[in-house]
Write an enzyme that holds these catalytic residues in place. Sequence first.
Site, PDB file in Angstrom:
ATOM      1  N   VAL A  56      -8.555  87.874 -25.145  1.00 15.84           N
ATOM      2  CA  VAL A  56      -8.876  86.716 -24.310  1.00 15.84           C
ATOM      3  C   VAL A  56      -9.394  87.166 -22.945  1.00 15.84           C
ATOM      4  O   VAL A  56     -10.380  86.638 -22.434  1.00 15.84           O
ATOM      5  CB  VAL A  56      -7.649  85.794 -24.150  1.00 15.84           C
ATOM      6  CG1 VAL A  56      -7.916  84.732 -23.096  1.00 15.84           C
ATOM      7  CG2 VAL A  56      -7.319  85.135 -25.484  1.00 15.84           C
ATOM      8  N   ASP A  60      -5.466  96.635 -16.690  1.00 17.70           N
ATOM      9  CA  ASP A  60      -4.604  96.620 -17.873  1.00 17.70           C
ATOM     10  C   ASP A  60      -3.730  97.865 -17.869  1.00 17.70           C
ATOM     11  O   ASP A  60      -4.133  98.920 -17.340  1.00 17.70           O
ATOM     12  CB  ASP A  60      -5.450  96.580 -19.150  1.00 17.70           C
ATOM     13  CG  ASP A  60      -4.650  96.153 -20.368  1.00 17.70           C
ATOM     14  OD1 ASP A  60      -4.754  94.972 -20.753  1.00 17.70           O
ATOM     15  OD2 ASP A  60      -3.918  96.994 -20.928  1.00 17.70           O
ATOM     16  N   ARG A  76      11.416  82.100 -30.109  1.00 20.91           N
ATOM     17  CA  ARG A  76      10.481  81.691 -29.050  1.00 20.91           C
ATOM     18  C   ARG A  76      11.085  81.959 -27.672  1.00 20.91           C
ATOM     19  O   ARG A  76      10.388  82.394 -26.753  1.00 20.91           O
ATOM     20  CB  ARG A  76      10.156  80.198 -29.206  1.00 20.91           C
ATOM     21  CG  ARG A  76       9.094  79.667 -28.240  1.00 20.91           C
ATOM     22  CD  ARG A  76       8.677  78.273 -28.674  1.00 20.91           C
ATOM     23  NE  ARG A  76       7.627  77.718 -27.822  1.00 20.91           N
ATOM     24  CZ  ARG A  76       7.847  76.831 -26.860  1.00 20.91           C
ATOM     25  NH1 ARG A  76       9.083  76.419 -26.620  1.00 20.91           N
ATOM     26  NH2 ARG A  76       6.859  76.358 -26.136  1.00 20.91           N
ATOM     27  N   SER A  83      -2.301  83.113 -20.426  1.00 20.47           N
ATOM     28  CA  SER A  83      -1.313  83.561 -21.416  1.00 20.47           C
ATOM     29  C   SER A  83      -0.512  82.387 -21.960  1.00 20.47           C
ATOM     30  O   SER A  83      -0.116  81.488 -21.214  1.00 20.47           O
ATOM     31  CB  SER A  83      -0.358  84.564 -20.767  1.00 20.47           C
ATOM     32  OG  SER A  83      -1.063  85.610 -20.133  1.00 20.47           O
ATOM     33  N   ASN A  84      -0.251  82.414 -23.257  1.00 20.47           N
ATOM     34  CA  ASN A  84       0.540  81.365 -23.900  1.00 20.47           C
ATOM     35  C   ASN A  84       2.014  81.732 -23.974  1.00 20.47           C
ATOM     36  O   ASN A  84       2.359  82.916 -24.022  1.00 20.47           O
ATOM     37  CB  ASN A  84      -0.005  81.101 -25.312  1.00 20.47           C
ATOM     38  CG  ASN A  84      -1.181  80.143 -25.288  1.00 20.47           C
ATOM     39  OD1 ASN A  84      -1.204  79.191 -24.537  1.00 20.47           O
ATOM     40  ND2 ASN A  84      -2.186  80.412 -26.120  1.00 20.47           N
ATOM     41  N   ASP A 106       1.645  76.490 -20.293  1.00 20.72           N
ATOM     42  CA  ASP A 106       2.324  75.610 -19.341  1.00 20.72           C
ATOM     43  C   ASP A 106       3.559  76.293 -18.749  1.00 20.72           C
ATOM     44  O   ASP A 106       3.782  76.273 -17.534  1.00 20.72           O
ATOM     45  CB  ASP A 106       2.729  74.298 -20.021  1.00 20.72           C
ATOM     46  CG  ASP A 106       1.565  73.649 -20.738  1.00 20.72           C
ATOM     47  OD1 ASP A 106       0.743  73.018 -20.069  1.00 20.72           O
ATOM     48  OD2 ASP A 106       1.470  73.804 -21.971  1.00 20.72           O
ATOM     49  N   ASP A 159      -8.674  72.054 -25.402  1.00 21.68           N
ATOM     50  CA  ASP A 159      -8.343  70.938 -26.294  1.00 21.68           C
ATOM     51  C   ASP A 159      -9.206  69.715 -25.965  1.00 21.68           C
ATOM     52  O   ASP A 159      -9.685  69.018 -26.860  1.00 21.68           O
ATOM     53  CB  ASP A 159      -6.865  70.567 -26.160  1.00 21.68           C
ATOM     54  CG  ASP A 159      -5.965  71.778 -26.280  1.00 21.68           C
ATOM     55  OD1 ASP A 159      -5.488  72.065 -27.374  1.00 21.68           O
ATOM     56  OD2 ASP A 159      -5.765  72.436 -25.248  1.00 21.68           O
ATOM     57  N   THR A 160      -9.389  69.466 -24.669  1.00 18.46           N
ATOM     58  CA  THR A 160     -10.245  68.362 -24.229  1.00 18.46           C
ATOM     59  C   THR A 160     -11.674  68.581 -24.709  1.00 18.46           C
ATOM     60  O   THR A 160     -12.335  67.640 -25.172  1.00 18.46           O
ATOM     61  CB  THR A 160     -10.200  68.240 -22.693  1.00 18.46           C
ATOM     62  OG1 THR A 160      -8.897  67.766 -22.312  1.00 18.46           O
ATOM     63  CG2 THR A 160     -11.244  67.274 -22.172  1.00 18.46           C
ATOM     64  N   ALA A 161     -12.145  69.817 -24.623  1.00 18.36           N
ATOM     65  CA  ALA A 161     -13.498  70.127 -25.104  1.00 18.36           C
ATOM     66  C   ALA A 161     -13.606  69.901 -26.610  1.00 18.36           C
ATOM     67  O   ALA A 161     -14.617  69.372 -27.100  1.00 18.36           O
ATOM     68  CB  ALA A 161     -13.854  71.574 -24.757  1.00 18.36           C
ATOM     69  N   ARG A 162     -12.572  70.282 -27.346  1.00 22.41           N
ATOM     70  CA  ARG A 162     -12.568  70.061 -28.799  1.00 22.41           C
ATOM     71  C   ARG A 162     -12.615  68.564 -29.108  1.00 22.41           C
ATOM     72  O   ARG A 162     -13.365  68.130 -30.007  1.00 22.41           O
ATOM     73  CB  ARG A 162     -11.312  70.681 -29.415  1.00 22.41           C
ATOM     74  CG  ARG A 162     -11.297  72.197 -29.443  1.00 22.41           C
ATOM     75  CD  ARG A 162      -9.909  72.727 -29.792  1.00 22.41           C
ATOM     76  NE  ARG A 162      -9.882  74.181 -29.931  1.00 22.41           N
ATOM     77  CZ  ARG A 162      -8.808  74.928 -29.771  1.00 22.41           C
ATOM     78  NH1 ARG A 162      -7.635  74.359 -29.477  1.00 22.41           N
ATOM     79  NH2 ARG A 162      -8.858  76.239 -29.909  1.00 22.41           N
ATOM     80  N   ARG A 195     -13.783  66.081 -27.264  1.00 21.19           N
ATOM     81  CA  ARG A 195     -15.103  65.542 -26.943  1.00 21.19           C
ATOM     82  C   ARG A 195     -16.150  65.995 -27.965  1.00 21.19           C
ATOM     83  O   ARG A 195     -17.035  65.219 -28.340  1.00 21.19           O
ATOM     84  CB  ARG A 195     -15.509  65.987 -25.531  1.00 21.19           C
ATOM     85  CG  ARG A 195     -14.625  65.398 -24.448  1.00 21.19           C
ATOM     86  CD  ARG A 195     -14.997  65.909 -23.067  1.00 21.19           C
ATOM     87  NE  ARG A 195     -14.154  65.300 -22.038  1.00 21.19           N
ATOM     88  CZ  ARG A 195     -14.299  65.495 -20.734  1.00 21.19           C
ATOM     89  NH1 ARG A 195     -15.260  66.307 -20.291  1.00 21.19           N
ATOM     90  NH2 ARG A 195     -13.490  64.902 -19.876  1.00 21.19           N
ATOM     91  N   HIS A 221      -0.020  72.196 -23.702  1.00 25.86           N
ATOM     92  CA  HIS A 221      -1.014  72.809 -24.577  1.00 25.86           C
ATOM     93  C   HIS A 221      -0.266  73.307 -25.815  1.00 25.86           C
ATOM     94  O   HIS A 221       0.281  74.400 -25.845  1.00 25.86           O
ATOM     95  CB  HIS A 221      -1.707  73.977 -23.869  1.00 25.86           C
ATOM     96  CG  HIS A 221      -2.585  74.796 -24.780  1.00 25.86           C
ATOM     97  ND1 HIS A 221      -3.655  74.267 -25.453  1.00 25.86           N
ATOM     98  CD2 HIS A 221      -2.534  76.109 -25.124  1.00 25.86           C
ATOM     99  CE1 HIS A 221      -4.233  75.212 -26.171  1.00 25.86           C
ATOM    100  NE2 HIS A 221      -3.568  76.342 -25.991  1.00 25.86           N
TER     101      HIS A 221
END
Length: 304
Positions: A2, A23, A76, A107-108, A111, A139-142, A144, A166
């Site tokens: 990413v 890195d 998790r 990074s996930n 939120d 997600d918003t782009a998807r 739309r 998210h």
Amino acid sequence: MVGATSAYALVMSGVGREIVLVDLNKARAEAEANDIFHAVPFAHPLTIRAGDYSDLKGARVVVIAGGVAQKPGESRLQLLQRNSDVFHQIVPSVLKNAPEAVLLVVSNPVDIMTQLAADFAAEFGVPSCRVIGSGTTLDTARFRTLLGRHFDVDPQHVHAYVIGEHGDSEVLVWSQATIAGLDLDTFATVQGKSLTNAKRLEIDENVRRAAYQIINGKGATYYGIGSAVARIVDVLLHDQRAILTVCSRIHGVPGCEEVTLALPHIVGGQGVLATLPLPLTAEEGDALQKSASIVREAINSLKA
């Protein structure tokens, strides 16, 4: 992947002037920087190189895409704890060298990681508005894009938002979606193309489960989010005052106070300038509250 793809998207879009890849694996950072640098003659005159935290001096935006992968059998919460430890190292190292930078977390789970980053940044006097996450920008782009495909309209002229976490609890705000100022039902009538409940469910599924579908096929997602990062960085560098569904710590929205999640925000050079609460239906409002509670519970479990 990413981080590297985000850097590539920045180069191809001509966003910024100098990009530094940092890195723990310095050889990997150098290889990625060199590979992307070879694309510069075909794109825009940017400088890209590998470096250390000290090379971030003067940076206006720092994208944080670091973290650890989930181990087999790891919960998790255990993964969150390990990533919290990573961020406890990264954020201070960044701010000691780039104290004026806006931090953009990718990074996930984004939120929760953004909330943690804001907590660590607060120790350096950085306000939470300068620590933002990619949130539901992708997600918003998807959403739309799928609406545009259904109605055969350029997605850039579709106004629709995905808010909340998210993740699986995110909320597609159908009630406020418009095309040419018309709500979707009206637009469907004008165009003579119906939007059935079945189609809505299909779009919802394809937005909400898109990452799982991609990961099942190729192992990871990075092109879409890399492009989203380039867009957000462009907005930050040029103080564009764009409305984006990034995630940031929420104030003034009942049920979401002090929780980091995505809502439409006005974003400019200093990060989030304002939050725009949407007039939701009762069902959408309940779903947003549920989404906020999931993020809140994860944060509280970490603190415990």
